[in-house]
Design an enzyme around this catalytic site. Structure first.
Site, mmCIF file in Angstrom:
data_model
loop_
_atom_site.group_PDB
_atom_site.id
_atom_site.type_symbol
_atom_site.label_atom_id
_atom_site.label_comp_id
_atom_site.label_asym_id
_atom_site.label_seq_id
_atom_site.Cartn_x
_atom_site.Cartn_y
_atom_site.Cartn_z
ATOM 1 N N HIS A 42 0.875 -1.191 0.000
ATOM 2 C CA HIS A 42 0.000 0.000 0.000
ATOM 3 C C HIS A 42 0.908 1.236 0.000
ATOM 4 O O HIS A 42 1.540 1.534 -0.998
ATOM 5 C CB HIS A 42 -0.937 -0.108 1.206
ATOM 6 C CG HIS A 42 -2.091 0.836 1.209
ATOM 7 N ND1 HIS A 42 -2.416 1.649 0.169
ATOM 8 C CD2 HIS A 42 -3.032 1.097 2.165
ATOM 9 C CE1 HIS A 42 -3.486 2.368 0.471
ATOM 10 N NE2 HIS A 42 -3.880 2.053 1.681
ATOM 11 N N HIS A 91 -2.424 -2.434 -10.425
ATOM 12 C CA HIS A 91 -3.325 -1.865 -9.435
ATOM 13 C C HIS A 91 -4.578 -2.717 -9.378
ATOM 14 O O HIS A 91 -5.009 -3.235 -10.411
ATOM 15 C CB HIS A 91 -3.689 -0.419 -9.829
ATOM 16 C CG HIS A 91 -4.217 0.384 -8.688
ATOM 17 N ND1 HIS A 91 -5.530 0.304 -8.299
ATOM 18 C CD2 HIS A 91 -3.609 1.250 -7.850
ATOM 19 C CE1 HIS A 91 -5.702 1.109 -7.260
ATOM 20 N NE2 HIS A 91 -4.557 1.687 -6.965
ATOM 21 N N ASP A 97 2.684 5.289 -7.535
ATOM 22 C CA ASP A 97 3.962 5.175 -6.830
ATOM 23 C C ASP A 97 5.171 5.061 -7.742
ATOM 24 O O ASP A 97 6.299 5.128 -7.257
ATOM 25 C CB ASP A 97 3.934 3.957 -5.907
ATOM 26 C CG ASP A 97 3.061 4.210 -4.705
ATOM 27 O OD1 ASP A 97 3.120 5.336 -4.194
ATOM 28 O OD2 ASP A 97 2.323 3.305 -4.302
HETATM 29 N N1 ACO Z 1 4.733 -7.029 -11.675
HETATM 30 C C1 ACO Z 1 4.612 -8.208 -12.310
HETATM 31 N N2 ACO Z 1 3.475 -8.907 -12.379
HETATM 32 C C2 ACO Z 1 2.405 -8.387 -11.759
HETATM 33 C C3 ACO Z 1 2.447 -7.166 -11.088
HETATM 34 C C4 ACO Z 1 3.667 -6.469 -11.056
HETATM 35 N N3 ACO Z 1 3.779 -5.295 -10.424
HETATM 36 N N4 ACO Z 1 1.232 -6.891 -10.563
HETATM 37 C C5 ACO Z 1 0.450 -7.921 -10.906
HETATM 38 N N5 ACO Z 1 1.152 -8.831 -11.633
HETATM 39 C C6 ACO Z 1 0.642 -10.054 -12.246
HETATM 40 C C7 ACO Z 1 0.409 -11.135 -11.211
HETATM 41 O O1 ACO Z 1 1.546 -11.935 -11.036
HETATM 42 C C8 ACO Z 1 -0.753 -11.868 -11.795
HETATM 43 O O2 ACO Z 1 -0.257 -12.688 -12.841
HETATM 44 P P1 ACO Z 1 -0.890 -14.159 -13.096
HETATM 45 O O3 ACO Z 1 -2.315 -13.893 -13.513
HETATM 46 O O4 ACO Z 1 -0.047 -14.760 -14.147
HETATM 47 O O5 ACO Z 1 -0.809 -14.873 -11.773
HETATM 48 C C9 ACO Z 1 -1.603 -10.775 -12.448
HETATM 49 O O6 ACO Z 1 -0.657 -9.746 -12.777
HETATM 50 C C10 ACO Z 1 -2.694 -10.218 -11.541
HETATM 51 O O7 ACO Z 1 -2.088 -9.800 -10.326
HETATM 52 P P2 ACO Z 1 -2.808 -9.771 -8.908
HETATM 53 O O8 ACO Z 1 -1.790 -9.950 -7.848
HETATM 54 O O9 ACO Z 1 -3.986 -10.724 -8.927
HETATM 55 O O10 ACO Z 1 -3.388 -8.322 -8.873
HETATM 56 P P3 ACO Z 1 -3.945 -7.597 -7.571
HETATM 57 O O11 ACO Z 1 -5.064 -6.731 -8.022
HETATM 58 O O12 ACO Z 1 -4.226 -8.564 -6.478
HETATM 59 O O13 ACO Z 1 -2.679 -6.734 -7.086
HETATM 60 C C11 ACO Z 1 -1.172 -4.966 -6.710
HETATM 61 C C12 ACO Z 1 -2.569 -5.369 -7.218
HETATM 62 C C13 ACO Z 1 -1.001 -5.438 -5.240
HETATM 63 C C14 ACO Z 1 -1.060 -3.440 -6.711
HETATM 64 C C15 ACO Z 1 -0.098 -5.615 -7.626
HETATM 65 O O14 ACO Z 1 -0.264 -5.176 -8.966
HETATM 66 C C16 ACO Z 1 1.319 -5.358 -7.128
HETATM 67 O O15 ACO Z 1 1.826 -6.107 -6.273
HETATM 68 N N6 ACO Z 1 2.003 -4.272 -7.648
HETATM 69 C C17 ACO Z 1 3.305 -3.925 -7.186
HETATM 70 C C18 ACO Z 1 3.184 -3.181 -5.830
HETATM 71 C C19 ACO Z 1 2.660 -1.759 -6.010
HETATM 72 O O16 ACO Z 1 3.092 -1.027 -6.890
HETATM 73 N N7 ACO Z 1 1.714 -1.360 -5.113
HETATM 74 C C20 ACO Z 1 1.155 -0.007 -5.128
HETATM 75 C C21 ACO Z 1 -0.312 -0.049 -5.337
HETATM 76 S S1 ACO Z 1 -0.941 1.591 -5.437
HETATM 77 C C22 ACO Z 1 -1.106 2.106 -3.857
HETATM 78 O O17 ACO Z 1 -1.283 1.389 -2.903
HETATM 79 C C23 ACO Z 1 -1.085 3.524 -3.648
#
Ligand code: ACO
Length: 435
Positions: free
Chosen positions: A274, A313, A369
């Site tokens: 987050h 996201h 971010d």
């Molecule tokens: N890099 C690589 N792969 C990713 C990323 C990423 N940043 N984000 C998602 N994916 C992939 C997952 O591995 C998954 O792949 P799969 O279908 O082959 O298993 C698919 O995309 C879907 O991902 P989920 O984890 O189901 O997406 P979710 O909605 O649960 O997660 C999140 C969202 C937590 C923001 C995620 O994209 C992430 O971890 N990003 C990096 C951390 C980040 O930047 N957080 C800031 C969020 S904004 C904020 O809080 C202000």
């Protein structure tokens, strides 16, 4: 009975194949009430059907008029106003007023709002003693969480949450004192003396003064940096039912005072998924090091070794509109501070990722971010202050959401259900019988 010409209200018919019975439940705002499912039972004594939704992927926990997001189109609006216009035409304090009161302030309302918040920027001397008690290398976000919680003991009347005047005072105090506690957390970690708020300065300018003023009798923030920080506060002010806002509402639903609820919200923001993500972006850019290392890094991410931080996201499946604004802001800041060398790596990373099938297929775009950390670093904020900066901006959103929850007749204490899959009843064995 339905009169002629009156449109039939939309409903959903559900057939329980265990019993063959059908049920009709109303659809309102594209939603059915989870409690309407409780009438669906196999046997009369059953509890009734529940929904299973870990992480609230498809559950609306409230009705809200504060923030609108269309994640597919990349739209973010506060109270109907596009984030791009608010960032360009308003100050953070105007936006905070908008979020809490529902409309932008008139000139007189803004003057009154700003004066009251400014009048509440000072903290009790005992707050300084409390902060002195932290270890020299305590994380500033940990200090902020504790200090916000401790404020409830200084203002015990804040527990009268139905008293509108009391509530208003709490809003002034939390919006006014959060930057002070945030700056003091930094000064404590550096071993620097605390700097009193300077009430001649703007909200962002005063924060910069409390952070960075040393021997000079008066701190003059650079207007470009002051404006950039103000815009960053606006961009972080609210984002509907995210993890920390859900914590604010959920903890607040016990009718605890808003300081305690805001401490819980700040704790939620502390997490790396987050408010801690921009810190993780900078560490990732450091780890990559040079542009030629990017393809190998992307390959590793695609093979499941870590994530591209600052990408993806839960809600946005398009470019995060805040990332667009921040990217432009970065150019203005770097003209003053000099270019952050990590920017080139970030730009190249974005260029490659946006052309890559893996990221395209999963609709992974830069989020708020991805670039904000580069700006904060150029402005000389240490990396562990990043979530603290986020908390300052988000405080007005938390308070707006809290007030909406308290005034909502539909709301009760938050209390999710569970699916119990543990042991059935069994007798406690003696110590000798165990294992
Ligand atoms: N890099 C690589 N792969 C990713 C990323 C990423 N940043 N984000 C998602 N994916 C992939 C997952 O591995 C998954 O792949 P799969 O279908 O082959 O298993 C698919 O995309 C879907 O991902 P989920 O984890 O189901 O997406 P979710 O909605 O649960 O997660 C999140 C969202 C937590 C923001 C995620 O994209 C992430 O971890 N990003 C990096 C951390 C980040 O930047 N957080 C800031 C969020 S904004 C904020 O809080 C202000």
């Amino acid at each position: 009975m339905q009169s002629q010409g009156e449109a039939k209200k939309p409903t959903l018919t559900i057939t329980d194949n265990r019993t063959g019975k059908s049920y009709e439940v109303p659809i309102e705002n594209e939603t059915i009430k989870a409690t309407d499912l409780r009438q669906i039972k196999e046997h009369a004594e059953d509890f009734g059907i529940m929904t299973y939704d870990p992480a609230f992927m498809n559950t609306a926990s409230c009705k809200s008029t504060i923030t609108y997001i269309d994640g597919d189109k990349g739209i973010l609006r506060y109270r109907g106003y596009p984030i791009e216009q608010l960032a360009e035409r308003c100050s953070y304090l105007e936006v905070a007023y908008l979020l809490i009161h529902g409309e932008l302030p008139t000139k007189a309302q803004l003057a009154d709002w700003s004066t009251n918040i400014t009048a509440h920027t000072f903290v009790h001397e005992n707050i300084k003693k409390l902060m002195d008690g932290f270890h020299h290398d305590a994380h500033p976000m940990g200090m902020l969480v504790s200090t916000i919680g401790a404020l409830s003991t200084f203002y015990p009347s804040a527990k009268h949450i139905a008293d509108k005047a009391e509530r208003q005072r709490t809003f002034y105090r939390l919006i006014g004192k959060t930057p002070t506690a945030a700056a003091y957390a930094y000064r404590h970690s550096m071993g620097f003396p605390y700097v009193h708020p300077d009430n001649d300065l703007s909200y962002a300018g005063n924060f910069l003064s409390m952070m960075f003023r040393m021997a000079e009798p008066k701190y003059h923030p650079h207007p470009v940096l002051e404006k950039a920080l103000d815009v960053l506060f606006i961009l972080h002010a609210d984002h509907e039912q995210n993890c920390s806002t859900s914590a604010m509402r959920s903890v607040g639903s016990s009718q605890v005072d808003p300081y305690s609820a805001a401490a819980a919200a700040s704790a939620a923001l502390y997490g790396p998924l987050h408010g801690g993500a921009n810190e993780a972006v900078l560490r990732m850019l450091d780890e990559i090091g040079t542009k030629d290392a990017i393809p190998a890094f992307i390959k590793a991410v695609k093979e499941g070794h870590g994530r591209l931080m600052g990408f993806g996201h839960r809600v946005y499946k398009n470019y995060d509109p805040r990332a667009n604004i921040i990217k432009r802001l970065a150019d203005q800041v770097f003209e003053v501070t000099g270019r952050n060398p990590k920017l080139d790596i970030a730009l190249e990373l974005e260029r490659i990722a946006l052309q890559d099938e893996y990221f395209i297929k999963r609709k992974l775009y830069p989020n708020v971010d991805f670039y904000s950390g580069l700006i904060y670093q150029a402005m000389k904020f240490p990396v562990d202050m990043f979530p603290v900066l986020f908390a300052i901006g988000r405080m007005s959103g938390w308070l707006a959401q809290w007030a909406e929850m308290v005034d909502d007749a539909d709301q009760k204490i938050a209390r999710p259900r569970q699916i119990y899959l543990g042991h059935d009843k069994r007798d406690v064995p003696s110590a000798a019988q165990r294992g």
